[in-house]
Design a protein around this motif. Structure first.
Motif, mmCIF file in Angstrom:
data_model
loop_
_atom_site.group_PDB
_atom_site.id
_atom_site.type_symbol
_atom_site.label_atom_id
_atom_site.label_comp_id
_atom_site.label_asym_id
_atom_site.label_seq_id
_atom_site.Cartn_x
_atom_site.Cartn_y
_atom_site.Cartn_z
ATOM 1 N N ALA A 50 34.686 54.134 51.850
ATOM 2 C CA ALA A 50 34.799 53.233 50.748
ATOM 3 C C ALA A 50 36.030 53.386 50.164
ATOM 4 C CB ALA A 50 33.404 53.349 49.228
ATOM 5 N N LEU A 51 36.447 51.757 49.196
ATOM 6 C CA LEU A 51 37.867 51.866 48.879
ATOM 7 C C LEU A 51 37.559 51.414 47.353
ATOM 8 C CD1 LEU A 51 38.598 52.580 51.891
ATOM 9 C CD2 LEU A 51 40.410 50.879 51.181
ATOM 10 N N ALA A 52 38.438 51.969 46.452
ATOM 11 C CA ALA A 52 38.141 50.775 45.654
ATOM 12 C C ALA A 52 39.396 49.363 45.708
ATOM 13 C CB ALA A 52 39.338 51.355 43.901
ATOM 14 N N ALA A 53 39.458 48.504 45.393
ATOM 15 C CA ALA A 53 39.763 46.892 45.836
ATOM 16 C C ALA A 53 39.857 45.275 44.724
ATOM 17 C CB ALA A 53 39.811 46.584 47.309
ATOM 18 N N ASP A 54 40.826 45.122 43.971
ATOM 19 C CA ASP A 54 40.368 43.981 43.899
ATOM 20 C C ASP A 54 40.741 43.092 44.458
ATOM 21 O OD1 ASP A 54 40.822 41.858 42.059
ATOM 22 O OD2 ASP A 54 42.615 43.144 40.495
ATOM 23 N N VAL A 55 39.472 42.089 44.812
ATOM 24 C CA VAL A 55 39.710 40.774 45.675
ATOM 25 C C VAL A 55 40.762 40.252 45.415
ATOM 26 C CG1 VAL A 55 37.560 42.023 46.700
ATOM 27 C CG2 VAL A 55 37.597 40.178 45.126
ATOM 28 N N SER A 56 40.991 39.581 44.266
ATOM 29 C CA SER A 56 41.868 38.752 43.965
ATOM 30 C C SER A 56 43.620 39.065 44.460
ATOM 31 C CB SER A 56 41.854 38.402 42.732
ATOM 32 O OG SER A 56 42.526 39.471 41.581
ATOM 33 N N ARG A 100 39.558 32.615 34.282
ATOM 34 C CA ARG A 100 40.594 32.490 35.090
ATOM 35 C C ARG A 100 40.016 34.451 36.053
ATOM 36 N NH1 ARG A 100 44.385 29.701 35.367
ATOM 37 N NH2 ARG A 100 45.763 28.727 33.437
ATOM 38 N N ALA A 101 39.525 35.264 35.676
ATOM 39 C CA ALA A 101 38.798 35.924 36.035
ATOM 40 C C ALA A 101 37.897 35.599 37.184
ATOM 41 C CB ALA A 101 38.845 37.871 35.438
ATOM 42 N N VAL A 102 37.117 35.545 36.475
ATOM 43 C CA VAL A 102 36.022 34.638 37.664
ATOM 44 C C VAL A 102 36.456 34.111 38.280
ATOM 45 C CG1 VAL A 102 34.457 33.052 38.041
ATOM 46 C CG2 VAL A 102 34.540 34.706 35.583
ATOM 47 N N VAL A 103 37.473 32.840 38.388
ATOM 48 C CA VAL A 103 38.165 32.355 39.554
ATOM 49 C C VAL A 103 39.165 33.386 40.707
ATOM 50 C CG1 VAL A 103 39.749 30.172 40.733
ATOM 51 C CG2 VAL A 103 38.296 30.012 37.999
ATOM 52 N N ASP A 104 39.450 33.280 39.536
ATOM 53 C CA ASP A 104 40.203 35.169 40.808
ATOM 54 C C ASP A 104 39.368 35.447 41.624
ATOM 55 O OD1 ASP A 104 42.781 33.913 39.568
ATOM 56 O OD2 ASP A 104 42.753 36.090 37.975
ATOM 57 N N VAL A 105 38.374 35.805 40.953
ATOM 58 C CA VAL A 105 37.849 36.871 42.308
ATOM 59 C C VAL A 105 36.577 36.496 42.975
ATOM 60 C CG1 VAL A 105 35.519 39.144 42.220
ATOM 61 C CG2 VAL A 105 37.104 39.648 40.419
ATOM 62 N N ASN A 106 36.020 35.203 42.340
ATOM 63 C CA ASN A 106 34.846 34.662 42.854
ATOM 64 C C ASN A 106 35.944 33.280 43.923
ATOM 65 O OD1 ASN A 106 33.186 36.012 41.395
ATOM 66 N ND2 ASN A 106 32.742 33.790 40.883
ATOM 67 N N VAL A 107 36.854 32.655 43.558
ATOM 68 C CA VAL A 107 37.168 32.293 44.431
ATOM 69 C C VAL A 107 38.567 31.837 45.518
ATOM 70 C CG1 VAL A 107 38.529 29.647 44.667
ATOM 71 C CG2 VAL A 107 36.492 30.395 43.291
ATOM 72 N N ALA A 108 39.702 32.967 44.929
ATOM 73 C CA ALA A 108 40.555 33.738 45.957
ATOM 74 C C ALA A 108 40.313 35.118 46.138
ATOM 75 C CB ALA A 108 42.194 34.143 44.647
ATOM 76 N N GLY A 109 39.152 35.958 45.540
ATOM 77 C CA GLY A 109 38.590 36.846 46.335
ATOM 78 C C GLY A 109 38.460 36.022 48.043
ATOM 79 N N VAL A 110 37.634 35.600 48.149
ATOM 80 C CA VAL A 110 36.545 34.895 49.253
ATOM 81 C C VAL A 110 38.000 34.077 49.913
ATOM 82 C CG1 VAL A 110 35.654 33.009 50.220
ATOM 83 C CG2 VAL A 110 34.961 34.486 48.014
ATOM 84 N N LEU A 111 38.991 33.947 49.610
ATOM 85 C CA LEU A 111 39.937 33.160 50.622
ATOM 86 C C LEU A 111 40.480 34.456 51.111
ATOM 87 C CD1 LEU A 111 41.348 29.640 48.401
ATOM 88 C CD2 LEU A 111 39.761 30.368 50.214
#
Length: 138
Positions: A50-56, A100-111
């Motif tokens: 398990a790692l700490a990671a910001d998916v954005s 912006r945080a929601v978009v960064d995680v939920n969209v950019a994170g998936v990409l």
């Protein structure tokens, strides 16, 4: 057949449930969460990588791939599950930073997760990417 599975957002909620279910079925699992404390808790409770990671941040997502591939030898399944929600209020009152945080995680994170996983899977010759549908994360 045992699979090597990575679940982003796998330290709580649906992701944690997925990780537990895969482990119960004999698979090897790696997860990430957005805080070091949640990653440490997942390692202690589940015995998983398990790692700490910001998916954005694609570099942090790549570090997750690299760690899982080093630990398991390959990644068979990558699940983009990490997601956040915003405060429940009229859109015109929602702070721009929160939106912006929601978009960064939920969209950019998936990409980011998809790009990293597809590149790694192309290099290893196979694999599968799954994306969960965002729901209210909190």
């Amino acid at each position: 057949m045992t699979k090597n599975i990575v679940v982003t957002g796998g330290t709580r909620g649906i992701g944690l449930g997925l990780a537990r279910a895969f482990l119960e079925r004999g698979h090897r699992v790696a997860v990430c969460g957005n805080r070091t404390s949640s990653a440490e808790k997942a390692t202690a409770e589940l015995g998983v990588l398990a790692l700490a990671a910001d998916v954005s941040d694609r570099n942090q997502v790549q570090a997750l791939w690299d760690a899982a591939a080093a630990e398991f030898g390959r990644v068979d399944i990558w699940i983009n599950n990490a997601g956040i929600s915003h405060s429940r209020m009229p859109l015109w009152e929602l702070p721009e930073a929160e939106m912006r945080a929601v978009v960064d995680v939920n969209v950019a994170g998936v990409l980011n997760g998809t790009a990293v996983a597809l590149a790694g899977m192309a290099a290893q010759g196979s694999g599968h990417v799954w994306n969960t549908e965002p729901t209210s994360a909190g």
